[in-house]
Every structure is written in structure tokens, then in C-alpha cells.
Design an enzyme around this catalytic site. Structure first.
Site, short mmCIF file in Angstrom:
data_model
loop_
_atom_site.label_atom_id
_atom_site.label_comp_id
_atom_site.label_asym_id
_atom_site.label_seq_id
_atom_site.Cartn_x
_atom_site.Cartn_y
_atom_site.Cartn_z
N GLY A 193 40.00 40.96 39.79
CA GLY A 193 38.51 40.84 38.96
C GLY A 193 38.89 41.24 37.49
O GLY A 193 39.59 41.56 37.20
N CYS A 194 37.72 41.17 36.98
CA CYS A 194 37.77 41.34 35.43
C CYS A 194 37.91 42.84 34.93
O CYS A 194 38.73 43.18 34.17
CB CYS A 194 36.63 40.68 34.67
#
Lengths: 100, 110, 132
Positions: free
Chosen positions: B108-109
């Protein structure tokens, strides 16, 4: 909804699952190795004929040609489409479900 | 890459995440934090321990949004917000805290 | 044309209905793990997500998975984490369960067991269908 199937019914259960989940009036398109499901005199034929009473079934012509399958060998009621027809079918439906 | 703690050398990946989960100890966490000029206090440990428990149970590192929410649920709303967590872990709460907790880098980010 | 009307007051109204359909057993191929990763990352976008397990996909949820001797990651505990990601609509197809001799007690996470007819109906309501 448009349902596509691309696996041979003699090897995989994708077609069975599709037929179990397909609603009346939905459209089925057989592509790649699933085109063998469209041929006459197989153990699958009865299943396909039953489905034809509730669903339109198409088969992709180029995949038939490649496998040496001719129109005379295809179950009556199944319609052959080319790539343009495939695109039209996809465009006519809000959703496409691919059983692979 | 590797990190040396109390005379023992532990393998890490190129971003400094511990290669072997079971190598982890609080001393390794403190040493990693030290390299980042970060002093681990009780508030840091709360998050690190939470992450280790989460990983133990689910075998994944939580995304930052999940972490934030779960911390709020467990430790109170004043701690369950990204401002609080970013103050503790300025390099990104999920990334930095996971590293100190000895977990793999979260997908994810942030 | 289907106009998408943004409703800033009510973000739920903007959520798309996304269904993930899992039909492959774990470990034999990469599909199951890939699907799980996509579901977890996709959960960040706060859409109306549901996850369906049918055919051999059911086996992904089998209890007591132990991959130690295979030396691959046992990702089955992560299905229980879906709840913490607010992915709460998990369905299994009854026909697939019966065909494999499984009942809900054999699964590691609470799921809703639906008939193929009920699942077909849900599929029809989706904006997006993603297959693994």
C-alpha cells in the site's frame, strides 16, 4: 450480463459453474478452448441444449476455425460471431463475467 | 544490509527491514530507532507492540488507515488519528513503526 | 447513458459495488494470494466490496492450513483481517461447499452461505466483477 467461458468443458468445470450461475436471459459466449462445448455429439451437448432454452449462446468463429470445427459440427441454436460480434456483445451488456 | 546490536549482526533488506521475523528483540527496535535519531518512548512502544500483536494474529502488516482506526479503538480516540501517529513516526506510521517492530514493509501507499 | 451523480453529503451513495470472485485453491497457483492482496489494497478506496468464494476457491478458507513444510507463506490468517479492513461481506456458494463436503464449521472465518441463484442475483447488481 454477458458470460464468457474459455476452458474446455472436458478438462475444467468453468462451463458447469457458468451454467449454474447464469440467470435466465443472460448471454453466454464460448471462446478459446470452450468452443469445444459448442460441438455436436458430445457428453456436454444435452447440457448446452438445456441452456439454450433459457439463454442465447454464441461461439467465437476464429476459435472454431483454428480448431478445425465447421458450422455443420455446431449444435443448432448456437450462433457464430466474429471479433466484431464479440465487441458488440460486450458493449450491449453492463457487466461481463469471465469464467476462466 | 545488516544491523549490529549488542555485538550480534542481523540481516536486513535494502530499506532496513529485518530479514528474519524471529530475530526481533526490543534492543533491535531501539537500535533501528537510534539510526533514525528517534528515541523510543512508551507511546512508540504501544504502537510497536500493537503491530507485533496484529501481525502475530493475521500474518500481515496493517495498512495505515487500519492501523489508525485500530489504535483509536484500543488506546483511545486521542491516539487514533494520523497527526498523533505521524508525530511519533515522522517517516510514516505504518512504514517506520513496522520496521521497528521487525515486520515486513506493508503493502500500500504509506 | 448512466450518469454518475456525485453526492458529497453522502459518500456511501458514491461507492461502487465491487465483487471479487475467487475460484482457485490456494498455493497451487498464485491467484488466491493475488486476489487477497488486491482486496486488501482495494479496501483503501472505501467502496461497497463483497468477496465470493466458489468452486475450489472455497479451499482458501479451510481451517488448519499449515505451510511450514512447503516453505511458502500461509496467508489464510489474513482472511480474518478482512474485518479490520471493513471488508465484511464474505460469501460462499452452497453448491461448491456441498460438492467438496465442507460446511461453515470447516472455514476459518464467518461467511454467509448463499445458493448459486442468490449469488447470481448479487452478481447482477455489481458495478464491477473481478475474477481470480
Amino acid at each position: 450480463m454477458l458470460h464468457t467461458v474459455n476452458k474446455s468443458p472436458f478438462e475444467k468445470t468453468s462451463l458447469d459453474t457458468c451454467l449454474r450461475l447464469v440467470r435466465t436471459g443472460a448471454v453466454i459466449l464460448l471462446i478459446e478452448d470452450a468452443v469445444y462445448a459448442a460441438t455436436k455429439n458430445t457428453v456436454i451437448e444435452a447440457k448446452i441444449k438445456r441452456a439454450l432454452t433459457q439463454n442465447r449462446i454464441y461461439v467465437l468463429g476464429p476459435d472454431l476455425d483454428a480448431r478445425g470445427l465447421q458450422d455443420s459440427e455446431i449444435i443448432d441454436g448456437i450462433e457464430v460471431v466474429d471479433y466484431g460480434g464479440f465487441v458488440d456483445l460486450a458493449g450491449e451488456h453492463r457487466n461481463v463475467q469471465s469464467w476462466f | 544490509m545488516s544491523i549490529e546490536v549488542n555485538g550480534n549482526v542481523f540481516e536486513t533488506d535494502e530499506e532496513g527491514y529485518l530479514a528474519t521475523l524471529s530475530d526481533w528483540s526490543p534492543d533491535i527496535a531501539a537500535a533501528m530507532a537510534n539510526e533514525d535519531d528517534c528515541d523510543l518512548g512508551d507511546n512508540h512502544w504501544e504502537v510497536i507492540n500493537f503491530l507485533r500483536n496484529y501481525y502475530e494474529e493475521y500474518q500481515i502488516a496493517p495498512a495505515v488507515r487500519v492501523l489508525t482506526k485500530a489504535i483509536g479503538k484500543k488506546l483511545g480516540a486521542d491516539k487514533g488519528n494520523s497527526k498523533y501517529l505521524y508525530e511519533l513516526f515522522p517517516y510514516g506510521p505504518a512504514k517506520q513503526a513496522c520496521k521497528y517492530a521487525g515486520l515486513p514493509k506493508p503493502t500500500g501507499c504509506v | 447513458m448512466n450518469e454518475i451523480v456525485e453526492d458529497a453529503e453522502n459518500p456511501e451513495a458514491n461507492a461502487k459495488k465491487i465483487m471479487y470472485i475467487n475460484r482457485r485453491a490456494p498455493y497451487g497457483t498464485i491467484y488466491a494470494l493475488e486476489a487477497l492482496e488486491v482486496v486488501l489494497i482495494g479496501a483503501m478506496f472505501e467502496q461497497d466490496v463483497s468477496v465470493v468464494f466458489m468452486d475450489d476457491g472455497i479451499f482458501q478458507l479451510k481451517k488448519n492450513q499449515d505451510t511450514l513444510a512447503l516453505d511458502v507463506k500461509n496467508f489464510s490468517p489474513a482472511f480474518r483481517a478482512l474485518e479490520t479492513y471493513e471488508v465484511e461481506k464474505l460469501y460462499v456458494e452452497k453448491e461448491s461447499m456441498q460438492a467438496r463436503g465442507l460446511s461453515c464449521e470447516d472455514l476459518l472465518v464467518p461467511v454467509l452461505e448463499l445458493s448459486s441463484i442468490e449469488i447470481a442475483e448479487l452478481m447482477e447488481q455489481q458495478d464491477v466483477l473481478l475474477n481470480f
